[in-house]
Enzyme design. Structure first.
Site, PDB file in Angstrom:
ATOM      1  N   GLU A   8       0.953  -1.180   0.156  1.00 22.85           N
ATOM      2  CA  GLU A   8       0.019   0.102   0.064  1.00 22.85           C
ATOM      3  C   GLU A   8       0.844   1.155   0.045  1.00 22.85           C
ATOM      4  O   GLU A   8       1.892   1.124   0.672  1.00 22.85           O
ATOM      5  CB  GLU A   8      -0.690   0.187   1.244  1.00 22.85           C
ATOM      6  CG  GLU A   8      -1.934  -1.041   1.335  1.00 22.85           C
ATOM      7  CD  GLU A   8      -3.128  -0.999   0.403  1.00 22.85           C
ATOM      8  OE1 GLU A   8      -3.454   0.500   0.150  1.00 22.85           O
ATOM      9  OE2 GLU A   8      -3.655  -1.914   0.063  1.00 22.85           O
ATOM     10  N   ASN A 189       5.883   6.688  -0.579  1.00 21.34           N
ATOM     11  CA  ASN A 189       7.131   6.201  -0.908  1.00 21.34           C
ATOM     12  C   ASN A 189       7.853   5.897   0.517  1.00 21.34           C
ATOM     13  O   ASN A 189       9.331   5.999   0.565  1.00 21.34           O
ATOM     14  CB  ASN A 189       8.182   7.106  -1.638  1.00 21.34           C
ATOM     15  CG  ASN A 189       7.321   7.738  -2.891  1.00 21.34           C
ATOM     16  OD1 ASN A 189       6.928   6.970  -3.690  1.00 21.34           O
ATOM     17  ND2 ASN A 189       7.082   9.405  -3.037  1.00 21.34           N
ATOM     18  N   ARG A 190       7.506   5.184   1.311  1.00 20.34           N
ATOM     19  CA  ARG A 190       8.062   4.782   2.686  1.00 20.34           C
ATOM     20  C   ARG A 190       8.519   5.918   3.436  1.00 20.34           C
ATOM     21  O   ARG A 190       9.592   5.716   4.087  1.00 20.34           O
ATOM     22  CB  ARG A 190       8.909   3.711   2.132  1.00 20.34           C
ATOM     23  CG  ARG A 190       8.058   2.517   1.732  1.00 20.34           C
ATOM     24  CD  ARG A 190       7.113   1.811   2.490  1.00 20.34           C
ATOM     25  NE  ARG A 190       6.390   0.510   2.036  1.00 20.34           N
ATOM     26  CZ  ARG A 190       5.099   0.706   1.594  1.00 20.34           C
ATOM     27  NH1 ARG A 190       4.328   1.699   1.711  1.00 20.34           N
ATOM     28  NH2 ARG A 190       4.665  -0.545   1.135  1.00 20.34           N
ATOM     29  N   LEU A 191       8.481   7.183   2.998  1.00 20.92           N
ATOM     30  CA  LEU A 191       9.219   8.367   3.913  1.00 20.92           C
ATOM     31  C   LEU A 191       7.994   8.756   4.850  1.00 20.92           C
ATOM     32  O   LEU A 191       7.731  10.003   4.896  1.00 20.92           O
ATOM     33  CB  LEU A 191       9.621   9.222   2.966  1.00 20.92           C
ATOM     34  CG  LEU A 191      10.546   8.856   1.831  1.00 20.92           C
ATOM     35  CD1 LEU A 191      11.065  10.162   0.904  1.00 20.92           C
ATOM     36  CD2 LEU A 191      11.936   8.352   2.447  1.00 20.92           C
TER      37      LEU A 191
END
Ligand code: FMN
Length: 212
Positions: A8, A189-191
């Site tokens: 996700e 973006n997993r940030l």
């Protein structure tokens, strides 16, 4: 089964240093109210991690019943595995996972028994069936089958058919007194945004942003 393509992207919200409350309790209350408004199922369900004196971890879900600046309170059987581990090693962690809001909160601290009066107050507020249930379960022990539980329930119904069901001596609350509380907000973006409150003294907390 390969789950490597399941992913996700978290896009709902962000968290900035400016918007954080001065204390993690105020921040937790804000997020908890939002979890309720979003009608997340059982937003007060939390994972409770304990560890034995040999540092072997275990984990289970319990329900947060209330919190204030003293800590986070749940109720359980004082002879259960979790209670035995807390007696050996009071260091615990709690985790709330609010997927609908792409949020996670992790609390690290120490667990201590609440007073008898506090356990009694909460026990008396429980539904009758839950009060009887507390008497029936030797939580975490091995049993022969479900029949035993049903027999115990019948026995307790008889025993306490008049008056109030008393608080069992083996049942009560624990308060998790936090040392650190982390608020995690999923980002693209997993940030992700992560802010950790660390206790400085009785009333003051420092806040640090952690790398995702
Ligand atoms: C949603 C949910 C809520 C639960 N709430 C509690 C609770 O508040 N107290 C409790 O003792 N067990 C609760 N349980 C059961 C525990 O997860 C666990 O099975 C039980 O406490 C025994 O744990 P232990 O053997 O590690 O001590 C809950 C389980 C679920 C799935």
């Amino acid at each position: 089964m390969d789950l490597s393509a399941l992913r996700e992207n978290y896009t709902r919200d962000g968290l900035t240093r400016d918007e954080l409350a001065a204390t993690p309790f105020e921040q937790f209350e804000r997020w908890f109210l939002q979890a309720q408004e979003a009608e997340l199922p059982e937003p007060n369900a939390m994972s409770l991690a304990t560890a034995s004196k040999d540092a072997a971890p275990s984990l289970r879900t319990v329900l947060l019943k209330y919190f204030d600046t003293r800590g986070f309170v749940f109720f359980t059987n004082y002879e259960s595995n979790k209670a035995k581990e807390i007696a050996e090693n009071p260091q615990v962690a709690l985790m709330f996972f609010w997927l609908g809001l792409e949020r996670q909160v992790i609390v690290k601290g120490t667990a201590e028994k609440v007073s008898h009066a506090e356990s009694l107050k909460y026990f008396m507020s429980r539904p009758h069936g839950s009060q009887l249930g507390a008497w029936c379960s030797h939580q975490s022990s091995v049993i022969s089958g479900r029949k035993l539980l049903e027999m115990q329930l019948d026995k307790m119904k008889q025993k306490f058919k008049q008056g109030q069901v008393p608080l069992p001596s083996f049942w009560g609350g624990f308060r998790v007194v936090p040392q650190q509380i982390e608020f995690w907000q999923g980002r693209p973006n997993r940030l992700h945004d992560r802010f950790q409150y660390s206790r400085e003294n009785e009333t003051d907390w420092s806040i640090a942003r952690l790398s995702p």
